[in-house]
Design a protein around this motif. Structure first.
Motif, short mmCIF file in Angstrom:
data_model
loop_
_atom_site.label_atom_id
_atom_site.label_comp_id
_atom_site.label_asym_id
_atom_site.label_seq_id
_atom_site.Cartn_x
_atom_site.Cartn_y
_atom_site.Cartn_z
N ASP A 199 -80.53 58.90 -72.90
CA ASP A 199 -81.68 59.65 -73.42
C ASP A 199 -83.00 58.98 -73.06
O ASP A 199 -84.02 59.64 -72.93
N GLY A 200 -82.97 57.66 -72.90
CA GLY A 200 -84.19 56.92 -72.60
C GLY A 200 -84.56 56.88 -71.12
O GLY A 200 -85.63 56.37 -70.77
N LEU A 201 -83.71 57.40 -70.25
CA LEU A 201 -84.03 57.41 -68.82
C LEU A 201 -85.23 58.30 -68.55
O LEU A 201 -85.35 59.38 -69.12
N SER A 202 -86.10 57.85 -67.68
CA SER A 202 -87.32 58.58 -67.36
C SER A 202 -87.37 58.90 -65.87
O SER A 202 -87.32 57.99 -65.03
N VAL A 203 -87.48 60.18 -65.56
CA VAL A 203 -87.62 60.60 -64.16
C VAL A 203 -88.88 60.00 -63.56
O VAL A 203 -88.87 59.51 -62.42
N GLU A 204 -89.97 59.99 -64.31
CA GLU A 204 -91.24 59.47 -63.80
C GLU A 204 -91.14 57.98 -63.47
O GLU A 204 -91.59 57.54 -62.40
N GLU A 205 -90.55 57.19 -64.38
CA GLU A 205 -90.40 55.76 -64.13
C GLU A 205 -89.46 55.50 -62.96
O GLU A 205 -89.70 54.61 -62.13
N ASP A 206 -88.40 56.28 -62.87
CA ASP A 206 -87.46 56.11 -61.76
C ASP A 206 -88.13 56.44 -60.43
O ASP A 206 -87.94 55.74 -59.44
N ALA A 207 -88.94 57.49 -60.41
CA ALA A 207 -89.66 57.86 -59.18
C ALA A 207 -90.60 56.73 -58.75
O ALA A 207 -90.69 56.43 -57.54
N GLU A 208 -91.26 56.10 -59.70
CA GLU A 208 -92.14 54.98 -59.37
C GLU A 208 -91.34 53.81 -58.77
O GLU A 208 -91.79 53.17 -57.82
N ARG A 209 -90.16 53.54 -59.34
CA ARG A 209 -89.30 52.48 -58.79
C ARG A 209 -88.87 52.83 -57.36
O ARG A 209 -88.87 51.98 -56.49
N ARG A 210 -88.52 54.07 -57.12
CA ARG A 210 -88.11 54.50 -55.76
C ARG A 210 -89.27 54.29 -54.78
O ARG A 210 -89.07 53.80 -53.68
N ARG A 211 -90.48 54.66 -55.19
CA ARG A 211 -91.64 54.49 -54.31
C ARG A 211 -91.87 53.00 -54.00
O ARG A 211 -92.14 52.63 -52.86
N ALA A 212 -91.74 52.17 -55.03
CA ALA A 212 -91.93 50.72 -54.82
C ALA A 212 -90.86 50.17 -53.89
O ALA A 212 -91.17 49.37 -53.00
N TYR A 213 -89.61 50.58 -54.06
CA TYR A 213 -88.53 50.11 -53.18
C TYR A 213 -88.81 50.50 -51.73
O TYR A 213 -88.67 49.70 -50.82
N LEU A 214 -89.22 51.75 -51.54
CA LEU A 214 -89.50 52.21 -50.17
C LEU A 214 -90.68 51.47 -49.57
O LEU A 214 -90.67 51.11 -48.39
N ALA A 215 -91.70 51.22 -50.38
CA ALA A 215 -92.91 50.56 -49.87
C ALA A 215 -92.64 49.13 -49.42
O ALA A 215 -93.22 48.67 -48.44
N ARG A 216 -91.74 48.43 -50.11
CA ARG A 216 -91.48 47.05 -49.73
C ARG A 216 -90.23 46.90 -48.88
O ARG A 216 -89.83 45.78 -48.56
N GLY A 217 -89.60 48.01 -48.50
CA GLY A 217 -88.36 47.95 -47.72
C GLY A 217 -88.50 47.14 -46.45
O GLY A 217 -89.47 47.26 -45.72
N GLU A 218 -87.52 46.27 -46.23
CA GLU A 218 -87.55 45.44 -45.04
C GLU A 218 -86.67 46.01 -43.94
O GLU A 218 -86.51 45.40 -42.90
N GLY A 219 -86.09 47.17 -44.15
CA GLY A 219 -85.35 47.84 -43.10
C GLY A 219 -83.84 47.72 -43.18
O GLY A 219 -83.14 48.45 -42.49
N SER A 220 -83.31 46.83 -44.02
CA SER A 220 -81.85 46.69 -44.08
C SER A 220 -81.20 47.69 -45.04
O SER A 220 -80.01 47.91 -44.96
N VAL A 221 -81.99 48.29 -45.93
CA VAL A 221 -81.47 49.27 -46.87
C VAL A 221 -81.79 50.67 -46.36
O VAL A 221 -82.93 50.95 -45.98
#
Length: 175
Positions: free
Chosen positions: A39-61
């Motif tokens: 119930d506590g999962l947030s689509v907005e917070e998860d989207a922000e985490r996805r954006r941060a992961y993509l922004a710092r991606g080093e190419g191996s993921v």
């Protein structure tokens, strides 16, 4: 449904992927993890985490998305190197695979998994490993039908103070 189009994820996909991921957790893990956590999962917070992961991606993921017939996102998968602690192995790991709950059973997961297997094989990895909740029978059957087998490794996992152990699955990749 015809086979979905599989492509690499872009920053513009983060909101859609977050909806799929949160919806996937709420659907697949109901009764397996505490409802208060779901119930506590947030689509907005998860989207922000996805954006941060993509922004710092080093190419191996590698993040892949599946598009339905109208171009809408219907699934997401993520894979990269497997680590034993801090040490990289020659294997790959499927970190996540989620399908929009309305699309389960329509081949989206199979298409995403097949693309991850193909890419990991082409990259020269010997095996593809993944972790799945021990009590998630549906996911375990899905991976077993795709040629994965539990290899005996188990790992403790805790969600909101509740133990939900995971088991590791492995599949040898074609060369």
């Amino acid at each position: 449904m015809r086979s979905p189009r599989i492509r690499e994820m872009t920053p513009a996909d983060c909101d859609g992927v977050a909806q799929i991921r949160v919806g996937g957790w709420r659907s697949a893990y109901q009764g397996l993890v505490p409802q208060s956590y779901l119930d506590g999962l947030s689509v907005e917070e998860d989207a922000e985490r996805r954006r941060a992961y993509l922004a710092r991606g080093e190419g191996s993921v590698v993040n892949l998305v599946a598009e339905g017939t109208g171009g809408e996102l219907v699934g997401w998968a993520c894979h990269g190197p497997y680590r034993e602690g801090e040490v990289l192995t020659g294997d790959a790991e499927l970190y996540a695979l989620y399908v929009h709950p309305d699309q389960v059973g329509r081949g989206v997961g199979r298409a995403l998994l097949a693309e991850s297997v193909a890419r990991c094989s082409a990259a020269g990895h010997g095996r593809l490993l993944l972790w799945v909740l021990k009590e998630n029978d549906r996911a375990r059957r899905f991976y077993e039908r795709a040629g994965f087998r539990a290899d005996g490794a188990e790992e403790p996992f805790e969600v909101d103070g509740v133990a939900v152990p995971e088991v590791r699955y492995a599949r040898t990749l074609p060369r």
